[in-house]
Design a protein around this motif. Structure first.
Motif, PDB file in Angstrom:
ATOM      1  N   PRO A  15      -0.996   8.860  -5.287  1.00  0.00           N
ATOM      2  CA  PRO A  15      -1.431  10.159  -4.753  1.00  0.00           C
ATOM      3  C   PRO A  15      -0.654  10.613  -3.513  1.00  0.00           C
ATOM      4  N   SER A  16      -0.146   9.675  -2.738  1.00  0.00           N
ATOM      5  CA  SER A  16       0.571  10.033  -1.504  1.00  0.00           C
ATOM      6  C   SER A  16       2.024  10.441  -1.749  1.00  0.00           C
ATOM      7  N   VAL A  17       2.512  10.309  -2.987  1.00  0.00           N
ATOM      8  CA  VAL A  17       3.906  10.603  -3.309  1.00  0.00           C
ATOM      9  C   VAL A  17       4.019  12.030  -3.846  1.00  0.00           C
ATOM     10  N   LEU A  18       4.954  12.805  -3.291  1.00  0.00           N
ATOM     11  CA  LEU A  18       5.207  14.171  -3.753  1.00  0.00           C
ATOM     12  C   LEU A  18       5.680  14.132  -5.199  1.00  0.00           C
ATOM     13  N   ASP A  19       5.183  15.044  -6.012  1.00  0.00           N
ATOM     14  CA  ASP A  19       5.526  15.109  -7.432  1.00  0.00           C
ATOM     15  C   ASP A  19       6.227  16.434  -7.720  1.00  0.00           C
ATOM     16  N   ASN A  72       7.419   1.493 -10.837  1.00  0.00           N
ATOM     17  CA  ASN A  72       7.908   1.119  -9.513  1.00  0.00           C
ATOM     18  C   ASN A  72       6.672   0.981  -8.637  1.00  0.00           C
ATOM     19  N   PRO A  73       6.234  -0.245  -8.350  1.00  0.00           N
ATOM     20  CA  PRO A  73       4.968  -0.431  -7.642  1.00  0.00           C
ATOM     21  C   PRO A  73       4.934   0.157  -6.230  1.00  0.00           C
ATOM     22  N   VAL A  74       6.090   0.518  -5.685  1.00  0.00           N
ATOM     23  CA  VAL A  74       6.125   1.133  -4.357  1.00  0.00           C
ATOM     24  C   VAL A  74       5.584   2.560  -4.416  1.00  0.00           C
ATOM     25  N   ILE A  75       5.903   3.277  -5.495  1.00  0.00           N
ATOM     26  CA  ILE A  75       5.504   4.689  -5.571  1.00  0.00           C
ATOM     27  C   ILE A  75       4.626   5.026  -6.766  1.00  0.00           C
TER      28      ILE A  75
END
Length: 93
Positions: A15-19, A72-75
């Motif tokens: 949710p915190s990653v821009l899409d 990618n578990p980071v994002i």
């Protein structure tokens, strides 16, 4: 005896990653004159079949596949559904 499983895997951005793709689709929807759609997020859907001794082993293998290859578990977050498939043996005449 090994069993066959069908997996349905869903990979989504955290949710915190821009899409940007989601933003573009939301804009396109607005250009169609549809104003009641918000917060569009784009993800990946993967289906695969695997063979394992039991559901626990299949789940562990899927977790490794998702964590190390498909997401990618980071994002990204991932989740999967796992169903045992009954193998039907063909009868020859």
């Amino acid at each position: 005896m090994n069993r066959q499983y069908k997996a349905r895997i869903y990979v989504t951005l955290r949710p915190s990653v821009l899409d940007p793709a989601g933003v573009a689709v939301e804009s396109g929807i607005g250009q169609l004159g549809i104003a009641n759609v918000k917060q569009v997020r784009i993800g990946k859907y993967i289906e695969l079949m695997l063979t394992a001794a039991d559901e626990n082993q299949a789940s562990e293998q899927l977790d490794r596949i998702c964590d190390q290859l498909l997401a990618n578990p980071v994002i990204e977050n991932y989740q999967f559904d796992l169903d045992e498939v009954q193998v039907q043996l063909g009868v020859s005449t």
